[in-house]
Design an enzyme around this catalytic site. Structure first.
Site, mmCIF file in Angstrom:
data_model
loop_
_atom_site.group_PDB
_atom_site.id
_atom_site.type_symbol
_atom_site.label_atom_id
_atom_site.label_comp_id
_atom_site.label_asym_id
_atom_site.label_seq_id
_atom_site.Cartn_x
_atom_site.Cartn_y
_atom_site.Cartn_z
ATOM 1 N N GLY A 70 31.367 44.285 48.414
ATOM 2 C CA GLY A 70 32.537 43.499 48.420
ATOM 3 C C GLY A 70 32.728 42.660 49.754
ATOM 4 N N ASP B 55 37.359 49.172 54.129
ATOM 5 C CA ASP B 55 37.795 50.576 53.885
ATOM 6 C C ASP B 55 37.451 51.520 55.174
ATOM 7 O OD1 ASP B 55 38.587 49.600 51.528
ATOM 8 O OD2 ASP B 55 37.311 51.025 50.383
ATOM 9 N N ARG C 172 66.454 49.052 50.680
ATOM 10 C CA ARG C 172 65.504 49.448 49.642
ATOM 11 C C ARG C 172 64.402 50.228 50.253
ATOM 12 N NH1 ARG C 172 65.005 43.293 46.954
ATOM 13 N NH2 ARG C 172 66.441 43.721 45.579
ATOM 14 N N ARG D 288 60.728 48.636 45.464
ATOM 15 C CA ARG D 288 60.047 47.573 45.119
ATOM 16 C C ARG D 288 58.812 47.821 45.666
ATOM 17 N NH1 ARG D 288 64.039 46.602 42.853
ATOM 18 N NH2 ARG D 288 65.122 44.484 42.797
ATOM 19 N N GLN E 130 43.663 41.220 51.702
ATOM 20 C CA GLN E 130 43.178 42.193 52.991
ATOM 21 C C GLN E 130 41.887 41.681 53.313
ATOM 22 O OE1 GLN E 130 44.928 46.477 52.313
ATOM 23 N NE2 GLN E 130 44.714 45.220 50.520
ATOM 24 N N ARG E 131 41.173 41.220 52.281
ATOM 25 C CA ARG E 131 39.577 41.190 52.443
ATOM 26 C C ARG E 131 39.413 39.327 52.467
ATOM 27 N NH1 ARG E 131 36.694 43.946 47.723
ATOM 28 N NH2 ARG E 131 35.737 41.959 47.519
HETATM 29 O O1 F6P Z 1 35.218 46.699 49.592
HETATM 30 C C1 F6P Z 1 35.979 47.799 49.151
HETATM 31 C C2 F6P Z 1 36.858 47.617 48.501
HETATM 32 O O2 F6P Z 1 37.720 46.587 49.137
HETATM 33 C C3 F6P Z 1 37.996 48.576 47.921
HETATM 34 O O3 F6P Z 1 38.890 48.868 49.017
HETATM 35 C C4 F6P Z 1 38.448 48.179 46.556
HETATM 36 O O4 F6P Z 1 38.650 49.375 45.920
HETATM 37 C C5 F6P Z 1 37.218 47.613 46.180
HETATM 38 O O5 F6P Z 1 36.545 46.716 47.330
HETATM 39 C C6 F6P Z 1 37.627 46.179 45.135
HETATM 40 O O6 F6P Z 1 36.429 45.914 44.646
HETATM 41 P P1 F6P Z 1 36.504 44.376 43.990
HETATM 42 O O7 F6P Z 1 36.239 43.246 44.919
HETATM 43 O O8 F6P Z 1 35.124 44.556 43.163
HETATM 44 O O9 F6P Z 1 37.545 44.188 43.008
#
Ligand code: F6P
Length: 341
Positions: A10, A127, A162, A266, A274-275
């Site tokens: 990822g 992670d 909530r 909710r 996050q990425r």
């Molecule tokens: O890279 C780790 C991660 O961000 C995990 O936290 C998450 O479960 C996974 O990748 C998601 O992967 P993908 O982008 O393949 O859906």
């Protein structure tokens, strides 16, 4: 020397800072040439690469993702792929490979290094679950984004009385949930390492609301699971690559809390937000330091190793040892900074 670099698994913020540092260090300090394999190990197996030179490195530091592309491709799981990687490296006269990745990519890096190729790994994953290093590239940005989200959820939770459940990434380890939970002041933190009892969670929230609070924040790692023998049945759903289907545990916990406590609840799933996007200064610095260290390791004759950040511990130091003294930038960090200008 001809050096190859790839980013696998990822993506995460900070990868481009590491690639930039590899290229700059290799060219400027050692006169190397660098090629980048596209889409992780797939590019290395298929001979798909691009030359990387300093002139291509403009505006890399603030950019998210990876200029090389990435893929969840594991050569050790596909018959013949490791041999194909070895053939490509030989044909392209690549003498050393820098592999930037999480556990899967680094596992393959270990296999490739055992076949005699010079390999140095760099840990990356939001992670933060790579063993052997305090921090992996991407974690700091991920936890900062999750913290900001919790801060924002606080005000709307309070206004509406909530419970807000926020699901964050963390497949096998709860670093983001714990980090953002501490930094954002979550009231419940659920992580894969500590299977939960949903009755206890609901009781805790009910007690909190009865005694003093009109809202609560529940931070849940996507890999959190109920403890065996407790009253919630759940098995984590996965896609064909083995990634967790985002939102599954968060929405289930939201529904369980609502029905058990009667509080309006909710659910927010942060997912790939996050990425994505620009890396924090910390991730740019870590990526740059790891990139420089990886190239230096290659030239020191090292292989089958990973760059790592060590000893980030809380300790107690005597006041008399620090009084009147100043901590200045250490020589190795000054060298990184000077080597990348
Ligand atoms: O890279 C780790 C991660 O961000 C995990 O936290 C998450 O479960 C996974 O990748 C998601 O992967 P993908 O982008 O393949 O859906």
């Amino acid at each position: 020397m001809r050096v190859g670099v790839l980013t696998g698994g990822g993506d995460c913020p900070g990868l481009n800072a590491a690639i930039r540092a590899v290229v700059k260090r290799a060219e400027l300090e050692y006169g190397d040439s660098v090629i980048g394999f596209k889409n992780g190990w797939r590019g290395a197996a298929e001979g798909d690469f691009m030359p990387l030179t300093r002139s291509q490195l403009r505006n890399m530091l603030p950019s998210g993702g990876t200029i090389l592309g990435t893929a969840r491709f594991h050569p050790s799981r596909k018959d013949g792929s490791l041999e194909r990687v070895a053939r490509v490296l030989e044909a392209e006269r690549v003498e050393a490979l820098v592999c930037i990745g999480g556990d899967g990519t680094l596992k393959a890096a270990n296999r490739v290094s055992q076949s005699g190729v010079k390999v140095v790994g760099i840990p990356k994953t939001i992670d933060n679950d790579v063993v052997g290093t305090e921090l992996s590239i991407g974690f700091h940005t991920g936890v900062s984004i999750a913290t900001e989200a919790i801060d924002r959820l606080h005000t709307t939770a309070e206004s509406h009385n909530r419970i807000m459940v926020v699901e964050v990434m963390g497949h096998h380890a709860g670093w983001i949930a714990v980090g953002a939970g501490i930094a954002g002041g979550a009231d419940v933190i659920l992580i894969p390492e500590v299977p939960f009892d949903i009755d206890e969670v609901a009781d805790h929230l009910s007690h909190r609301h009865r005694s003093h609070a009109n809202f609560s924040i529940v931070a849940v790692a996507e890999g959190a699971v109920p403890a065996p023998g407790t009253s919630m049945d759940f098995s984590t759903p996965m896609d064909s690559h083995g990634s967790i289907i985002a939102g599954s545990i968060g929405s289930r916990i939201g529904a369980e809390i609502a029905s058990r406590t009667g509080f309006e609840t909710r659910v927010t799933v942060l997912g790939h937000v996050q990425r994505g996007g620009t890396p924090t200064a910390s991730d740019r610095i870590l990526g740059s330091r790891f990139g420089v260290a990886a190239v230096d390791a290659i030239h020191a004759g090292r292989s089958g190793v990973m760059t790592a950040l060590e000893t980030e511990k809380i300790a107690l130091v005597p006041l008399k040892d620090i009084a009147g003294k100043l901590k200045t930038v250490p020589d190795d960090l000054i060298a990184v900074a000077q080597g990348l200008v």
